[in-house]
Design a protein around this motif. Structure first.
Motif, PDB file in Angstrom:
ATOM      1  N   GLN A 133       0.811  -1.217   0.000  1.00 32.37           N
ATOM      2  CA  GLN A 133       0.000   0.000   0.000  1.00 32.37           C
ATOM      3  C   GLN A 133       0.846   1.268   0.000  1.00 32.37           C
ATOM      4  O   GLN A 133       0.366   2.335  -0.380  1.00 32.37           O
ATOM      5  CB  GLN A 133      -0.933  -0.001   1.219  1.00 32.37           C
ATOM      6  N   THR A 134       2.083   1.160   0.413  1.00 31.94           N
ATOM      7  CA  THR A 134       2.977   2.322   0.479  1.00 31.94           C
ATOM      8  C   THR A 134       4.340   1.924  -0.082  1.00 31.94           C
ATOM      9  O   THR A 134       4.733   0.753  -0.030  1.00 31.94           O
ATOM     10  CB  THR A 134       3.147   2.820   1.925  1.00 31.94           C
TER      11      THR A 134
ATOM     12  N   TYR B  13      -6.038  -1.184  -6.500  1.00 29.91           N
ATOM     13  CA  TYR B  13      -5.671  -2.033  -5.356  1.00 29.91           C
ATOM     14  C   TYR B  13      -4.883  -1.269  -4.295  1.00 29.91           C
ATOM     15  O   TYR B  13      -4.585  -1.805  -3.240  1.00 29.91           O
ATOM     16  CB  TYR B  13      -4.890  -3.269  -5.823  1.00 29.91           C
ATOM     17  N   ILE B  14      -4.518  -0.013  -4.560  1.00 29.00           N
ATOM     18  CA  ILE B  14      -3.869   0.823  -3.547  1.00 29.00           C
ATOM     19  C   ILE B  14      -4.925   1.732  -2.945  1.00 29.00           C
ATOM     20  O   ILE B  14      -5.466   2.607  -3.623  1.00 29.00           O
ATOM     21  CB  ILE B  14      -2.706   1.641  -4.145  1.00 29.00           C
ATOM     22  N   THR B  15      -5.239   1.513  -1.685  1.00 31.08           N
ATOM     23  CA  THR B  15      -6.285   2.275  -1.011  1.00 31.08           C
ATOM     24  C   THR B  15      -5.725   3.288  -0.025  1.00 31.08           C
ATOM     25  O   THR B  15      -6.445   4.169   0.428  1.00 31.08           O
ATOM     26  CB  THR B  15      -7.252   1.325  -0.275  1.00 31.08           C
TER      27      THR B  15
ATOM     28  N   SER C 278       2.470  -2.430  -7.597  1.00 34.88           N
ATOM     29  CA  SER C 278       3.148  -1.177  -7.947  1.00 34.88           C
ATOM     30  C   SER C 278       4.160  -0.703  -6.913  1.00 34.88           C
ATOM     31  O   SER C 278       5.258  -0.258  -7.261  1.00 34.88           O
ATOM     32  CB  SER C 278       2.109  -0.078  -8.190  1.00 34.88           C
ATOM     33  N   PHE C 279       3.807  -0.739  -5.628  1.00 35.11           N
ATOM     34  CA  PHE C 279       4.726  -0.303  -4.583  1.00 35.11           C
ATOM     35  C   PHE C 279       5.466  -1.470  -3.956  1.00 35.11           C
ATOM     36  O   PHE C 279       6.078  -1.329  -2.894  1.00 35.11           O
ATOM     37  CB  PHE C 279       3.959   0.460  -3.491  1.00 35.11           C
TER      38      PHE C 279
ATOM     39  N   LEU D 108      -3.608   6.409  -8.869  1.00 32.96           N
ATOM     40  CA  LEU D 108      -3.109   5.166  -8.287  1.00 32.96           C
ATOM     41  C   LEU D 108      -3.991   3.988  -8.700  1.00 32.96           C
ATOM     42  O   LEU D 108      -5.205   4.139  -8.879  1.00 32.96           O
ATOM     43  CB  LEU D 108      -3.079   5.269  -6.758  1.00 32.96           C
TER      44      LEU D 108
ATOM     45  N   TYR E 196       5.376   8.352  -6.505  1.00 37.18           N
ATOM     46  CA  TYR E 196       4.809   7.579  -7.614  1.00 37.18           C
ATOM     47  C   TYR E 196       5.460   8.015  -8.926  1.00 37.18           C
ATOM     48  O   TYR E 196       4.900   7.867  -9.992  1.00 37.18           O
ATOM     49  CB  TYR E 196       3.283   7.753  -7.664  1.00 37.18           C
TER      50      TYR E 196
END
Length: 349
Positions: free
Chosen positions: A27-28, A164-166, A341-342, A161, A175
């Protein structure tokens, strides 16, 4: 438009499914960038090593060329008000189609007929729907005040974003890659997020060349494959560019071509001739890489861990083998790597 002749395959979309616990979806971003984990995978033998990303220098050699995508993500998600009715609207910029004209995704789409005007921020940015195009997207003409389009967009837009990134992104620059240059992407070329300026300087000091190319990443990156037969899937097109300077750097190298990310990989394979020579060019590409594809240029690949049944899973499986990649992903789940992504990185060599 660059396309490739699709290979017949008995593999189905479901052959690229794997089970992923939701808590492994990052998430981060990692802090610092190069502290993420790195799985090193043998392209031919499938051998796996577990490292930290800054250890990538141990796998690079003098004369190699690292090919990076220097496209910059724009704050492409806009929330506004429909001028005639006051209802809330969401607009996502997909790609430029002319001077201040963009192809967009609009929600709710039924409220965005031609002639609709949407106002963003305090009125510093407005857009009118010109027409509906293939796929239900809208062409919109933007008008603005108080600077250039991208300056205004930076004030009123939000980073697009993935769904799936909340978690809220506190710093927009996290980013972006540290080498991001040309505005235009609707999503980050995420394999590059692991590099710091210091790590890149160390890599250059080893005699490794760094060649920028550009592919503006579209939201089609996150579009699921809905067809059972892989070759029935229609790839989205994306704009790419390779400068003469970068093409010469790559073609005159003494070592390997190492693509940083699937977008750099798709750019190289789109720009390569049948002998693997990279052409300086700009075009759209809808190249679709899945097992059976014969790579013309790329020797090694740095990438993240991708969504199940995605075209990106198919690409990395083509670069190594489906069996090797599915085993590596199983190991990543078992070892609690961070995904998407992260998330963490993989180096296939």
């Amino acid at each position: 438009m660059i396309k490739n002749e699709l290979q017949h395959t008995a593999l189905t979309t479901h052959d690229f499914w794997y089970d992923l616990p939701e808590e492994l979806i990052a998430q981060t971003p990692a802090e610092p960038r190069d502290s993420s984990r790195l799985m090193v995978v043998g392209r031919s033998d499938g051998k796996i090593s577990h490292r930290v990303f800054h250890d990538i220098t141990e796998y690079l050699r003098e004369g190699d060329v690292l090919v990076v995508n220097d496209s910059r993500v724009i704050p492409a998600r806009l929330y506004g008000i429909k001028q005639s009715s006051g209802i809330n609207m969401e607009v996502v910029l997909l790609r430029p189609r002319g001077l201040d004209v963009w192809e967009t995704l609009v929600r709710p789409g039924r409220r965005a007929v031609p002639g609709t005007v949407i106002v963003f921020g305090e009125g510093e940015l407005c857009a009118e729907v010109i027409e509906t195009v293939e796929g239900g997207n809208r062409l919109m003409k933007f008008s603005y005040k108080g600077g250039s389009f991208f300056e205004v967009l930076d004030r009123v837009g939000q980073m697009p974003l993935p769904p799936y990134i909340t978690a809220k992104l506190e710093d927009k620059e996290r980013y972006q890659t540290v080498y991001a240059r040309e505005n235009g992407s609707a999503a980050a070329p995420t394999a590059g997020l692991h590099f710091t300026e210091q790590l890149l300087d160390k890599i250059r000091g080893m005699g490794v060349l760094i060649a920028p190319v550009m592919l503006h990443v579209g939201l089609g990156t996150f579009r699921p494959v809905k067809t059972e037969k892989i070759e029935d899937h229609v790839m989205h097109s994306e704009f790419f560019s390779v400068s003469k300077e970068s093409a010469d750097m790559i073609n005159n190298r003494k070592g390997r071509i190492i693509a940083v990310g699937t977008t750099s990989c798709r750019t190289l394979e789109s720009a390569a001739d049948e002998n693997g020579k990279i052409r300086a060019m700009s075009d759209d590409t809808s190249i679709f890489i899945y097992p059976g594809y014969k790579f013309k240029a790329v020797d090694a690949l740095i990438t993240n861990f991708h969504l199940p049944e995605s075209t990106l899973m198919m690409l990395v499986s083509a670069f190594s083998s489906r069996e090797t990649i599915m085993h590596a992903y199983g190991e990543a789940v078992k070892e609690r790597y961070r995904f998407f992504s992260f998330g963490d990185a993989m180096f296939i060599q």
